[in-house]
Design an enzyme around this catalytic site. Structure first.
Site, PDB file in Angstrom:
ATOM      1  N   ASN A   9       0.857  -1.185   0.000  1.00 16.47           N
ATOM      2  CA  ASN A   9       0.000   0.000   0.000  1.00 16.47           C
ATOM      3  C   ASN A   9       0.893   1.235   0.000  1.00 16.47           C
ATOM      4  OD1 ASN A   9      -1.936   1.966   0.368  1.00 16.47           O
ATOM      5  ND2 ASN A   9      -2.341   1.456   2.506  1.00 16.47           N
ATOM      6  N   TRP A  10       0.980   1.886  -1.161  1.00 16.28           N
ATOM      7  CA  TRP A  10       1.888   3.030  -1.292  1.00 16.28           C
ATOM      8  C   TRP A  10       1.308   4.316  -0.710  1.00 16.28           C
ATOM      9  CZ3 TRP A  10       3.756   2.245  -7.070  1.00 16.28           C
ATOM     10  CH2 TRP A  10       4.460   1.040  -7.149  1.00 16.28           C
ATOM     11  N   LYS A  11       0.040   4.281  -0.358  1.00 15.52           N
ATOM     12  CA  LYS A  11      -0.641   5.438   0.232  1.00 15.52           C
ATOM     13  C   LYS A  11      -0.468   6.659  -0.687  1.00 15.52           C
ATOM     14  CE  LYS A  11      -0.260   3.334   4.754  1.00 15.52           C
ATOM     15  NZ  LYS A  11      -0.139   3.511   6.209  1.00 15.52           N
ATOM     16  N   HIS A  95      -9.701   0.677   5.529  1.00 16.52           N
ATOM     17  CA  HIS A  95      -8.386   0.962   6.105  1.00 16.52           C
ATOM     18  C   HIS A  95      -8.537   1.953   7.255  1.00 16.52           C
ATOM     19  CE1 HIS A  95      -4.241   2.335   6.510  1.00 16.52           C
ATOM     20  NE2 HIS A  95      -3.880   1.237   5.880  1.00 16.52           N
ATOM     21  N   GLU A 166      -5.000  -5.115  10.893  1.00 15.00           N
ATOM     22  CA  GLU A 166      -4.031  -4.023  11.033  1.00 15.00           C
ATOM     23  C   GLU A 166      -4.276  -3.309  12.362  1.00 15.00           C
ATOM     24  OE1 GLU A 166      -4.528  -0.878   8.183  1.00 15.00           O
ATOM     25  OE2 GLU A 166      -6.609  -0.639   8.773  1.00 15.00           O
ATOM     26  N   GLY A 172       2.501   2.587  10.962  1.00 13.25           N
ATOM     27  CA  GLY A 172       3.366   3.749  10.816  1.00 13.25           C
ATOM     28  C   GLY A 172       4.093   4.158  12.078  1.00 13.25           C
ATOM     29  N   SER A 211       3.152  -2.352  10.411  1.00 18.07           N
ATOM     30  CA  SER A 211       4.607  -2.168  10.395  1.00 18.07           C
ATOM     31  C   SER A 211       5.340  -3.466  10.062  1.00 18.07           C
ATOM     32  CB  SER A 211       5.104  -1.587  11.731  1.00 18.07           C
ATOM     33  OG  SER A 211       4.587  -0.280  11.929  1.00 18.07           O
ATOM     34  N   GLY A 232       3.044  -1.270   4.336  1.00 13.60           N
ATOM     35  CA  GLY A 232       2.979   0.162   4.095  1.00 13.60           C
ATOM     36  C   GLY A 232       4.322   0.733   3.701  1.00 13.60           C
ATOM     37  N   GLY A 233       5.002   1.373   4.650  1.00 14.22           N
ATOM     38  CA  GLY A 233       6.240   2.088   4.357  1.00 14.22           C
ATOM     39  C   GLY A 233       7.302   1.251   3.670  1.00 14.22           C
TER      40      GLY A 233
END
Length: 249
Positions: A9-11, A95, A166, A172, A211, A232-233
């Site tokens: 998920n590149w957001k 989300h 999640e 994050g 994470s 995510g990140g």
């Protein structure tokens, strides 16, 4: 056998050069013996470009959001038919950032979930508790509320979908649930779905999103009810993302 999935998920990150380079690097590094279905979810405006960059079929494209109507006066929104035009396989619904920042409630999330399914794509239903909810012993209550919100359409509602646990307190933050903590909730979700449809529960893909990184992925993915990750990140770094993918057995 349950489908193993790792989704990035590149957001709201990247511009056109960055996203095209990123997806090309991921595809180059992924190899041909990957045990997981790999999906990337770029910002919506870049979905067509990312789709056109893919060459091998080893990666599929997904979307981060959808509006639960086919068409109409909904300024700024995208419908499932529009996403399907660009070969989206998966769509995130529920989300925690959508719930928190855009005040999406259970009813709206359920509408999105079924809208995606009705158009032949696979919803990834995101569920999870906040830190205060966890500390007050409400984790299972919150998870059950979020999971069961989509079940009104009958006992087959969990067929052809994915559920992502999640924990909001881990998104994050660099914190993550231990493999044992995550497994406990994944098993709870599978048992909960099993009360509606035992067969679908056994085949339901459950992924962890909190994470996930190359250091904890192997331990998380070794748990019996964790079938992959929503990343995510770390998905913004091709090498890190592929290392996570390779942790799938």
């Amino acid at each position: 056998m349950r489908q193993k999935i790792v989704a990035g998920n590149w957001k709201m990150n990247g511009q056109i050069q960055q996203v095209t380079e990123l997806v090309s690097q991921i595809e180059e590094l992924i190899g041909f013996d990957c045990a997981a279905q790999v999906a990337v979810m770029p910002p919506s405006i870049y979905i067509p470009k990312v789709r056109d960059c893919l060459r091998t079929g080893r990666i599929v494209v997904g979307a981060q959001n959808v509006y639960p109507k086919d068409y109409g006066a909904y300024t700024g929104e995208l419908s499932a038919p529009m996403l399907k035009d660009f070969d989206c396989r998966y769509v995130l619904v529920g989300h925690s950032e959508r719930r928190q920042f855009f005040h999406e409630d259970e009813n709206f999330v359920a509408q999105k979930f079924h809208h995606v399914k009705d158009h032949g794509m696979i919803p990834i239903l995101c569920v999870g508790e906040t830190l205060s909810e966890r500390e007050n012993g409400k984790t299972e209550q919150i998870i059950a509320q979020q999971v069961l919100a989509v079940s009104a359409k009958g006992k087959d509602c969990f067929r052809d979908c994915v559920v992502a646990y999640e924990p909001v307190w881990a998104i994050g933050t660099g914190k993550t649930a231990t493999p044992e903590q995550a497994q406990k909730i994944h098993q709870f979700i599978r048992d909960l779905v099993g009360e509606i449809n035992d067969s679908d529960a056994k085949h339901l893909t459950l992924i962890y999103g909190g994470s996930v990184n190359e250091n904890n992925a192997k331990a998380l993915f070794s748990m019996p009810d964790i079938d992959g990750g929503l990343v995510g990140g770390a998905s913004l770094n091709a090498k890190q993302f592929v290392e996570i993918v390779k942790c799938i057995n």
